[in-house]
Write a protein that holds these residues in place. Structure first.
Motif, PDB file in Angstrom:
ATOM      1  N   UNK A   1      -4.773   3.129   3.166  1.00 10.48           N
ATOM      2  CA  UNK A   1      -5.739   3.390   2.097  1.00 10.48           C
ATOM      3  C   UNK A   1      -6.556   4.659   2.350  1.00 10.48           C
ATOM      4  N   UNK A   2      -6.774   5.414   1.288  1.00  6.57           N
ATOM      5  CA  UNK A   2      -7.649   6.586   1.369  1.00  6.57           C
ATOM      6  C   UNK A   2      -9.095   6.144   1.163  1.00  6.57           C
ATOM      7  N   UNK A   3     -10.036   7.019   1.468  1.00  3.16           N
ATOM      8  CA  UNK A   3     -11.444   6.712   1.221  1.00  3.16           C
ATOM      9  C   UNK A   3     -11.677   6.430  -0.261  1.00  3.16           C
ATOM     10  N   UNK A   4     -11.064   7.208  -1.126  1.00  4.23           N
ATOM     11  CA  UNK A   4     -11.221   7.014  -2.584  1.00  4.23           C
ATOM     12  C   UNK A   4     -10.707   5.639  -2.988  1.00  4.23           C
ATOM     13  N   UNK A   5      -9.581   5.229  -2.448  1.00  4.02           N
ATOM     14  CA  UNK A   5      -9.025   3.916  -2.791  1.00  4.02           C
ATOM     15  C   UNK A   5      -9.916   2.777  -2.280  1.00  4.02           C
ATOM     16  N   UNK A   6     -10.438   2.932  -1.080  1.00  3.59           N
ATOM     17  CA  UNK A   6     -11.338   1.926  -0.517  1.00  3.59           C
ATOM     18  C   UNK A   6     -12.588   1.810  -1.383  1.00  3.59           C
ATOM     19  N   UNK A   7     -13.152   2.931  -1.794  1.00  2.00           N
ATOM     20  CA  UNK A   7     -14.353   2.898  -2.636  1.00  2.00           C
ATOM     21  C   UNK A   7     -14.073   2.256  -3.987  1.00  2.00           C
ATOM     22  N   UNK A   8     -12.918   2.546  -4.580  1.00  2.00           N
ATOM     23  CA  UNK A   8     -12.551   1.935  -5.856  1.00  2.00           C
ATOM     24  C   UNK A   8     -12.380   0.424  -5.699  1.00  2.00           C
ATOM     25  N   UNK A   9     -11.759  -0.004  -4.622  1.00  5.14           N
ATOM     26  CA  UNK A   9     -11.596  -1.443  -4.386  1.00  5.14           C
ATOM     27  C   UNK A   9     -12.946  -2.127  -4.190  1.00  5.14           C
ATOM     28  N   UNK A  10     -13.865  -1.461  -3.521  1.00  7.36           N
ATOM     29  CA  UNK A  10     -15.199  -2.023  -3.301  1.00  7.36           C
ATOM     30  C   UNK A  10     -15.942  -2.193  -4.619  1.00  7.36           C
ATOM     31  N   UNK A  11     -15.842  -1.201  -5.501  1.00  9.17           N
ATOM     32  CA  UNK A  11     -16.494  -1.290  -6.810  1.00  9.17           C
ATOM     33  C   UNK A  11     -15.866  -2.419  -7.629  1.00  9.17           C
ATOM     34  N   UNK A  12     -14.549  -2.532  -7.566  1.00  8.32           N
ATOM     35  CA  UNK A  12     -13.853  -3.616  -8.275  1.00  8.32           C
ATOM     36  C   UNK A  12     -14.291  -4.977  -7.731  1.00  8.32           C
ATOM     37  N   UNK A  58     -13.601  -1.983   5.600  1.00  7.17           N
ATOM     38  CA  UNK A  58     -12.217  -1.512   5.412  1.00  7.17           C
ATOM     39  C   UNK A  58     -11.955  -0.232   6.194  1.00  7.17           C
ATOM     40  N   UNK A  59     -12.936   0.647   6.237  1.00  8.98           N
ATOM     41  CA  UNK A  59     -12.767   1.868   7.035  1.00  8.98           C
ATOM     42  C   UNK A  59     -12.653   1.520   8.520  1.00  8.98           C
ATOM     43  N   UNK A  60     -13.452   0.581   8.984  1.00  7.45           N
ATOM     44  CA  UNK A  60     -13.378   0.160  10.394  1.00  7.45           C
ATOM     45  C   UNK A  60     -12.050  -0.508  10.702  1.00  7.45           C
ATOM     46  N   UNK A  61     -11.547  -1.307   9.779  1.00  8.16           N
ATOM     47  CA  UNK A  61     -10.231  -1.925   9.980  1.00  8.16           C
ATOM     48  C   UNK A  61      -9.148  -0.846  10.010  1.00  8.16           C
ATOM     49  N   UNK A  62      -9.257   0.112   9.111  1.00 10.94           N
ATOM     50  CA  UNK A  62      -8.276   1.205   9.033  1.00 10.94           C
ATOM     51  C   UNK A  62      -8.244   2.016  10.327  1.00 10.94           C
ATOM     52  N   UNK A  63      -9.417   2.299  10.877  1.00 12.53           N
ATOM     53  CA  UNK A  63      -9.498   3.137  12.079  1.00 12.53           C
ATOM     54  C   UNK A  63      -9.237   2.371  13.374  1.00 12.53           C
ATOM     55  N   UNK A  64      -9.300   1.068  13.303  1.00 16.64           N
ATOM     56  CA  UNK A  64      -9.143   0.261  14.515  1.00 16.64           C
ATOM     57  C   UNK A  64     -10.471  -0.059  15.187  1.00 16.64           C
ATOM     58  N   UNK A  65     -11.587   0.429  14.623  1.00 12.25           N
ATOM     59  CA  UNK A  65     -12.903   0.116  15.186  1.00 12.25           C
ATOM     60  C   UNK A  65     -13.225  -1.363  15.051  1.00 12.25           C
ATOM     61  N   UNK A  66     -12.622  -2.022  14.069  1.00  8.29           N
ATOM     62  CA  UNK A  66     -12.780  -3.462  13.902  1.00  8.29           C
ATOM     63  C   UNK A  66     -11.408  -4.107  13.940  1.00  8.29           C
ATOM     64  N   UNK A  67     -11.276  -5.081  14.792  1.00  8.29           N
ATOM     65  CA  UNK A  67     -10.029  -5.845  14.860  1.00  8.29           C
ATOM     66  C   UNK A  67     -10.129  -7.032  13.919  1.00  8.29           C
TER      67      UNK A  67
END
Length: 187
Positions: free
Chosen positions: A171-182, A149-158
């Motif tokens: 998405x913030x880092x905190x939101x991404x981490x919460x979604x990953x835990x969920x 998700x971070x790579x998608x957010x930054x454009x490092x992954x298309x």
């Protein structure tokens, strides 16, 4: 998406995917992803119970250098499309990873709220189990989920059509981490 429709409509008929042949062809894959598709290596995705079309498309993207990471480009470049279909069938036939018990309850609730706000289930399914070409998120490695998700957010992954990059951008880092835990808590 158009690339894949052209690719699929312009390819000659191939044999049906064969999960038994795929198990044999996936021996190299098992070193990182596990024989049954559940990786013990942090940051490496679980492939068990992924929709076969999702695995097939990811392998195509690695082969065609549209996606990069973990040496997958070199591995995918050696695979025929039939090999990819067979490997995808093998991993799709494996039982889903067990949900992670005992996760941070507050993060799970927050992650579920964010997933609902982002309409994740409209593509990934009601329990984020994946469908068609859309990957399974339920039970996925937390480290892998966060990194992607971070790579998608930054454009490092298309992604195939830009939908995920667009969704991840806010998405913030905190939101991404919460979604990953969920997602990891789901069966």
């Amino acid at each position: 998406m158009a690339f894949f429709l052209i690719l699929l409509s312009g390819t000659p008929a191939s044999a049906a995917p064969d999960a038994i042949a795929g198990k044999e062809k996936a021996q190299l894959c098992a070193a990182c992803h596990g024989e049954k598709g559940v990786s013990s290596i942090p940051g490496t995705p679980h492939l068990a119970a992924q929709p076969p079309l999702s695995i097939f498309y990811q392998l195509l993207q690695f082969r065609d250098q549209r996606r990069k990471g973990g040496g997958m480009e070199a591995i995918a470049s050696t695979l025929s499309e039939q090999d990819m279909r067979d490997i995808a069938a093998h991993y799709a036939s494996q039982p889903a990873p067990a949900p992670h018990a005992g996760g941070d309850a507050a993060k799970i609730v927050r992650g579920q709220q964010i997933a609902q706000q982002q309409y994740c289930s409209s593509c990934h399914g009601a329990q984020l189990q994946g469908q068609k070409h859309v990957p399974r998120l339920s039970g996925q490695s937390t480290e892998y989920f966060v990194a992607q998700l971070r790579n998608l957010r930054s454009g490092a992954r298309a992604d195939m059509d830009g939908t995920m990059a667009s969704a991840a951008r806010s998405l913030t880092d905190e939101e991404i981490e919460a979604m990953a835990v969920y997602a990891r808590s789901l069966p």
